[in-house]
Design a protein around this motif. Sequence first.
Motif, PDB file in Angstrom:
ATOM      1  N   PRO A  67     -14.346  -0.450  14.596  1.00  0.00           N
ATOM      2  CA  PRO A  67     -15.091   0.183  15.705  1.00  0.00           C
ATOM      3  C   PRO A  67     -14.500   1.538  16.060  1.00  0.00           C
ATOM      4  N   ARG A  68     -15.391   2.508  16.273  1.00  0.00           N
ATOM      5  CA  ARG A  68     -14.939   3.853  16.587  1.00  0.00           C
ATOM      6  C   ARG A  68     -15.665   4.355  17.818  1.00  0.00           C
ATOM      7  N   ASP A  69     -14.996   5.193  18.583  1.00  0.00           N
ATOM      8  CA  ASP A  69     -15.552   5.764  19.799  1.00  0.00           C
ATOM      9  C   ASP A  69     -15.430   7.287  19.764  1.00  0.00           C
ATOM     10  N   ASN A  70     -16.238   7.925  20.586  1.00  0.00           N
ATOM     11  CA  ASN A  70     -16.148   9.369  20.802  1.00  0.00           C
ATOM     12  C   ASN A  70     -16.217  10.172  19.505  1.00  0.00           C
ATOM     13  N   ILE A  71     -17.203   9.861  18.702  1.00  0.00           N
ATOM     14  CA  ILE A  71     -17.431  10.626  17.482  1.00  0.00           C
ATOM     15  C   ILE A  71     -18.280  11.840  17.851  1.00  0.00           C
ATOM     16  N   ALA A  72     -17.726  13.011  17.748  1.00  0.00           N
ATOM     17  CA  ALA A  72     -18.402  14.222  18.207  1.00  0.00           C
ATOM     18  C   ALA A  72     -19.137  14.928  17.076  1.00  0.00           C
ATOM     19  N   ARG A  73     -20.243  15.559  17.416  1.00  0.00           N
ATOM     20  CA  ARG A  73     -21.005  16.415  16.502  1.00  0.00           C
ATOM     21  C   ARG A  73     -21.401  15.706  15.215  1.00  0.00           C
ATOM     22  N   ALA A  74     -21.850  14.468  15.330  1.00  0.00           N
ATOM     23  CA  ALA A  74     -22.284  13.715  14.149  1.00  0.00           C
ATOM     24  C   ALA A  74     -23.435  12.790  14.525  1.00  0.00           C
ATOM     25  N   CYS A  75     -24.340  12.587  13.595  1.00  0.00           N
ATOM     26  CA  CYS A  75     -25.462  11.661  13.792  1.00  0.00           C
ATOM     27  C   CYS A  75     -25.324  10.400  12.949  1.00  0.00           C
ATOM     28  N   PHE A  76     -24.509  10.464  11.882  1.00  0.00           N
ATOM     29  CA  PHE A  76     -24.341   9.327  10.987  1.00  0.00           C
ATOM     30  C   PHE A  76     -22.889   9.190  10.556  1.00  0.00           C
ATOM     31  N   SER A  77     -22.496   7.960  10.283  1.00  0.00           N
ATOM     32  CA  SER A  77     -21.220   7.675   9.617  1.00  0.00           C
ATOM     33  C   SER A  77     -21.552   6.876   8.366  1.00  0.00           C
ATOM     34  N   PHE A 140     -26.073   3.741  31.865  1.00  0.00           N
ATOM     35  CA  PHE A 140     -25.831   4.608  30.721  1.00  0.00           C
ATOM     36  C   PHE A 140     -24.560   4.150  30.019  1.00  0.00           C
ATOM     37  N   SER A 141     -24.670   3.839  28.735  1.00  0.00           N
ATOM     38  CA  SER A 141     -23.557   3.235  27.998  1.00  0.00           C
ATOM     39  C   SER A 141     -22.773   4.217  27.153  1.00  0.00           C
ATOM     40  N   GLY A 142     -23.170   5.481  27.173  1.00  0.00           N
ATOM     41  CA  GLY A 142     -22.440   6.437  26.359  1.00  0.00           C
ATOM     42  C   GLY A 142     -22.763   6.263  24.894  1.00  0.00           C
ATOM     43  N   GLN A 143     -21.761   6.428  24.051  1.00  0.00           N
ATOM     44  CA  GLN A 143     -21.993   6.362  22.616  1.00  0.00           C
ATOM     45  C   GLN A 143     -22.261   4.946  22.146  1.00  0.00           C
ATOM     46  N   LEU A 144     -23.349   4.797  21.404  1.00  0.00           N
ATOM     47  CA  LEU A 144     -23.697   3.529  20.766  1.00  0.00           C
ATOM     48  C   LEU A 144     -23.936   3.824  19.286  1.00  0.00           C
ATOM     49  N   GLY A 145     -24.464   2.849  18.544  1.00  0.00           N
ATOM     50  CA  GLY A 145     -24.763   3.087  17.138  1.00  0.00           C
ATOM     51  C   GLY A 145     -25.306   1.844  16.471  1.00  0.00           C
ATOM     52  N   ASP A 146     -25.692   1.984  15.214  1.00  0.00           N
ATOM     53  CA  ASP A 146     -26.224   0.857  14.444  1.00  0.00           C
ATOM     54  C   ASP A 146     -25.098  -0.114  14.111  1.00  0.00           C
ATOM     55  N   GLY A 147     -25.074  -1.229  14.821  1.00  0.00           N
ATOM     56  CA  GLY A 147     -24.022  -2.215  14.582  1.00  0.00           C
ATOM     57  C   GLY A 147     -24.399  -3.274  13.576  1.00  0.00           C
ATOM     58  N   ALA A 148     -25.696  -3.407  13.267  1.00  0.00           N
ATOM     59  CA  ALA A 148     -26.140  -4.417  12.304  1.00  0.00           C
ATOM     60  C   ALA A 148     -27.247  -3.887  11.408  1.00  0.00           C
ATOM     61  N   THR A 149     -27.446  -2.574  11.415  1.00  0.00           N
ATOM     62  CA  THR A 149     -28.488  -1.950  10.602  1.00  0.00           C
ATOM     63  C   THR A 149     -27.890  -0.791   9.815  1.00  0.00           C
ATOM     64  N   MET A 150     -28.327  -0.629   8.594  1.00  0.00           N
ATOM     65  CA  MET A 150     -27.841   0.471   7.769  1.00  0.00           C
ATOM     66  C   MET A 150     -29.005   1.266   7.201  1.00  0.00           C
ATOM     67  N   TYR A 151     -28.951   2.565   7.386  1.00  0.00           N
ATOM     68  CA  TYR A 151     -29.830   3.484   6.663  1.00  0.00           C
ATOM     69  C   TYR A 151     -29.389   3.462   5.208  1.00  0.00           C
ATOM     70  N   LEU A 168     -31.512  -1.648   5.842  1.00  0.00           N
ATOM     71  CA  LEU A 168     -31.072  -3.026   5.620  1.00  0.00           C
ATOM     72  C   LEU A 168     -30.504  -3.543   6.930  1.00  0.00           C
ATOM     73  N   LYS A 169     -30.918  -4.717   7.327  1.00  0.00           N
ATOM     74  CA  LYS A 169     -30.461  -5.267   8.605  1.00  0.00           C
ATOM     75  C   LYS A 169     -29.684  -6.562   8.373  1.00  0.00           C
ATOM     76  N   GLY A 170     -28.507  -6.653   8.978  1.00  0.00           N
ATOM     77  CA  GLY A 170     -27.684  -7.850   8.843  1.00  0.00           C
ATOM     78  C   GLY A 170     -26.771  -7.829   7.641  1.00  0.00           C
ATOM     79  N   ALA A 171     -26.418  -6.629   7.151  1.00  0.00           N
ATOM     80  CA  ALA A 171     -25.616  -6.513   5.927  1.00  0.00           C
ATOM     81  C   ALA A 171     -24.136  -6.320   6.187  1.00  0.00           C
ATOM     82  N   GLY A 172     -23.668  -6.622   7.386  1.00  0.00           N
ATOM     83  CA  GLY A 172     -22.242  -6.545   7.659  1.00  0.00           C
ATOM     84  C   GLY A 172     -21.859  -5.462   8.643  1.00  0.00           C
ATOM     85  N   MET A 173     -20.567  -5.357   8.888  1.00  0.00           N
ATOM     86  CA  MET A 173     -20.045  -4.468   9.918  1.00  0.00           C
ATOM     87  C   MET A 173     -20.238  -3.000   9.568  1.00  0.00           C
ATOM     88  N   THR A 174     -20.397  -2.212  10.628  1.00  0.00           N
ATOM     89  CA  THR A 174     -20.427  -0.758  10.548  1.00  0.00           C
ATOM     90  C   THR A 174     -19.419  -0.231  11.564  1.00  0.00           C
TER      91      THR A 174
END
Length: 219
Positions: A67-77, A140-151, A168-174
């Motif tokens: 798990p990562r927090d405060n990822i700046a200037r990015a839309c994808f990991s 407002f929860s601040g930074q969130l992301g795809d926790g169970a979905t992958m582009y 793909l949904k349900g393919a493991g941790m992100t």
Amino acid sequence: MADLQDVSAPSASLDDLKSATLCLRFAIMFAPCSIAVGFDNQTLRCLPIDPELCTHEQAHTDKAKVPRDNIARACFSLTWPTAVLDPILVSFSRSALELMDLPPEEAARPEFVHYFSGCKVIPGAQPAAHTYCGYQFGNFSGQLGDGATMYLGEVENLKTNLRWEIQLKGAGMTPYSRRADGRKVLRSSIREYLCSEAMHFLGVPTTRAGSCITSSTRV
């Protein structure tokens, strides 16, 4: 729902413990490798990627699952699917697969479930998790992301010239799974799979479900 295979009602005591992989928005990128799939991942070329998870090699490290927090200037990991044990095809949508020129007979091939479950990734795909911000439970929860979905990438159909984003949904941790495992149980996956296709045939614009796969992996 004549275009779908029969789906038996899951057992709440056993099947809820099984992980399920739900392929949304035409999970055609998991078609067997003998089928030509032309990826054109325009989204990742146009939007900023997390500098700490921006290469194929980095996506295979433990950092892609932490798990990562405060990822700046990015839309994808960038990340990578986690394989499951003994993947089994529950159902597939004939019409969804045919829209991407994938013959329904391909679902009978042994390798089909490995590509649709995330055990294998076809060349040209670039698995990534989307990061965003928003509200949860009224706050407002601040930074969130795809926790169970992958582009996975984008495919342009040569017959219709329509572009589809593959997920793909349900393919493991992100990096955005927080304390969860990035998996989906079979019961809710079947519900989402059927509702997605039902909405489409009712004329409601929605994502499409290409397949639903379960496995022996426990959630």
